[in-house]
Design an enzyme around this catalytic site. Structure first.
Site, PDB file in Angstrom:
ATOM      1  N   SER A 238       0.854  -1.182   0.000  1.00 19.09           N
ATOM      2  CA  SER A 238       0.000   0.000   0.000  1.00 19.09           C
ATOM      3  C   SER A 238       0.890   1.232   0.000  1.00 19.09           C
ATOM      4  O   SER A 238       2.106   1.137   0.123  1.00 19.09           O
ATOM      5  CB  SER A 238      -0.892   0.005   1.241  1.00 19.09           C
ATOM      6  N   LYS A 239       0.271   2.355  -0.126  1.00 20.16           N
ATOM      7  CA  LYS A 239       1.005   3.619  -0.193  1.00 20.16           C
ATOM      8  C   LYS A 239       2.048   3.745   0.911  1.00 20.16           C
ATOM      9  O   LYS A 239       3.098   4.336   0.731  1.00 20.16           O
ATOM     10  CB  LYS A 239       0.025   4.787  -0.067  1.00 20.16           C
ATOM     11  N   ARG A 240       1.698   3.198   2.052  1.00 22.80           N
ATOM     12  CA  ARG A 240       2.536   3.347   3.234  1.00 22.80           C
ATOM     13  C   ARG A 240       3.969   2.877   2.995  1.00 22.80           C
ATOM     14  O   ARG A 240       4.911   3.482   3.426  1.00 22.80           O
ATOM     15  CB  ARG A 240       1.919   2.578   4.401  1.00 22.80           C
TER      16      ARG A 240
END
Length: 467
Positions: A238-240
């Site tokens: 994910s973006k994280r």
RNA sequence: GUCCCCGUCGUCUAGCCAGGUCCAGGACACCGGCCUUUCACGCCGGCAACGUGGGUUCAAAUCCCGCCGGGGACGCCA
């Protein structure tokens, strides 16, 4: 044997991230290894989400990684007629049919089926209606109701799918544009793709595509489904963490060689070898050594690899690479030989180009800024006499590592101080910090004039004068 | 829910196909030491894994089955 041809088909709905980059790398390596052709193709049939800026950023990222394509880029949006032609053929041959079921109803049925614990696939309402094309109608493939399709996967071996698990999926949307399945199959077919290497999230799509090839009377390419890359937490990227754009890694000061090296070892191995040059990757890459289980992204290992490749980069090249980062810090670019000499001292210490640039700061600024803690601890009045003596001696001494070291050791002996007691204050005076490259190399590079100036200023500072 | 894939140190992996040489090897991370003017680099050492239950076999990380766990697909997204 026919020439090997692979492709990388991103949809321009986002930046190139780690997963996509690795898929591209594997395809590129496979093609290069076999002296084949690597094709870039943008799957931009999703008009809602496809954006031209992502096309640019994906191209830029691939080029930065060194994954140059031999053919393309193709754009599916420019090939709509071709897909329609193939769709027409399928329809005319009775292998596909038009369906008039409204989307809302399909959605309702899907939810119902899911809730009732049944398969949510299309129920075939329009299959035998013999509907002609018309507004609001989609074209669906007639999937054989019985039997099964086996995917002979190059990495996983044979994987069988019962046709009861498949439904009559859509080929042409109601606006006449092709869906993913039709577009990939027609593209891979017409472009002569021999090997489809992609993430294993596509494995369950594969039987549908094989059925499509069969309906078209064509031989499917060979398939190889590589394991996915998961985040450090084992969840989908994910973006994280890893879903960060490849270009962001470039901004952070990572080297393409490090990214490639990290990615190639995520899901592929060659015995115990960890470090690969591009040439070695090309020479050794093969599908049989690709693993089957998902891999987690480990930012620490990427960093370690980056540090390795940073150290392995020739100074001349490294100097070029670090310049943009110096500019970004607002630092002046010095003479080339000075830069390279300075760089040589931070090279074993920096893990990224960005870190390297930061470490170079004291070499480039007019006046260093003392870190408060460093100044408080080492720029103390007791050291003043020693600094004064040093100042005098430094007027005379030859500025080589050896002579400087001799001078400092002699000074330590004369004053009865540990070398460290003298070195640390000088280090702070010269760099503003307690941590830096070796003191004597720093002095040699800075040169007599700058060293004397910084020592005088430190002396002035510790005697309470304004700096 | 159904189907599919996967399951070796914290992480990436070697080994598994051709069972014994594996009380499981390497790398990153971590811990300790050496080097040393600081920090790194380098070098030396350490910690640490075959998901689980059964079966086959003289012998299983390796073969078979169940279970558990993780992931994926099931879209007029790709």
């Amino acid at each position: 044997m026919r020439q090997i041809k692979t492709r990388f088909p991103p949809s321009p709905t986002g930046h190139l991230h780690l997963g996509g980059a690795r898929t591209a790398l594997f395809n590129w390596l496979f093609a290069r290894h076999h002296q084949g052709v690597f094709v870039l193709r943008f799957e931009d049939t999703d008009r809602e989400r496809s954006r031209p800026e992502f096309v640019d950023s994906i191209r830029e990222a691939l080029e930065w990684l060194g994954l140059h394509w031999d053919e393309g880029p193709y754009f599916q949006s420019q090939r709509l007629e071709i897909y329609r032609e193939y769709a027409r053929r399928l329809y005319e041959e009775g292998k596909a049919y038009y369906c008039a079921c409204p989307p809302e109803e399909l959605e309702r049925k899907r939810k119902e089926a899911l809730a009732a614990g049944r398969k949510p696939g299309y129920d075939g309402t329009c299959r035998e209606k013999g509907l002609p094309p018309g507004p609001g109608r989609v074209l669906r493939l007639k999937v054989p109701p019985t039997g099964s399709t086996v995917v002979e996967d190059l990495i996983r071996g044979p994987v069988a799918f019962d046709h009861r698990e498949l439904d009559d999926f859509i080929l042409l949307r109601s606006d006449g544009t092709p869906t993913y399945h039709l577009a990939v199959v027609v593209d891979d077919l017409t472009m002569g793709i021999t090997h489809v290497i992609r993430g294993d999230d596509h494995l369950s799509n594969t039987p549908k595509q094989i059925l499509l090839y069969q309906a078209l009377g064509a031989e499917p390419p060979r398939f190889a489904h590589v394991p996915m890359i998961l985040g450090p937490d084992g969840q989908r990227l994910s973006k994280r963490h890893g879903a960060r754009s490849i270009l962001e890694y470039r901004e952070e000061g990572y080297l393409p060689q490090a990214l490639r090296n990290y990615l190639v070892r995520l899901g592929w191995s060659y015995g115990d070898q960890e470090i690969f040059t591009l040439e070695e990757m090309i020479e050794r890459f093969d599908l049989s050594r690709v693993s089957r289980s998902a891999a987690r992204f480990d930012p620490e290992k990427l960093l370690a690899l980056n540090a390795h490749w940073l150290r392995a980069t020739p100074l001349k090249e490294l100097a070029e690479e670090v310049k943009p980062f110096l500019r970004r810090l607002g630092l002046p670019l010095p003479r080339e030989d000075y830069l390279q000499a300075a760089l040589a001292t931070v090279q074993p210490r920096a893990r990224t180009l960005k870190e390297a640039a930061e470490m170079l700061t004291f070499y480039l600024v007019e006046e260093v800024e003392y870190q408060p803690e460093a100044a408080r601890k080492f720029l103390t009045p007791e050291i003043a006499p020693v600094l004064e003596r040093l100042l005098r001696a430094l007027e005379e001494v030859e500025f080589t590592d050896e002579a400087l070291e001799r001078l400092f050791r002699g000074m330590a002996e004369e004053t009865g101080l540990k070398l460290k007691k003298i070195a640390q204050p000088v280090r702070v005076a010269l760099t503003g910090k307690t941590v830096s490259p070796g003191l004597f190399e720093i002095m040699r590079i800075l040169g007599r004039e700058r060293v004397l100036r910084r020592l005088k200023r430190a002396l002035n500072y510790l005697q309470g004068g304004a700096s």
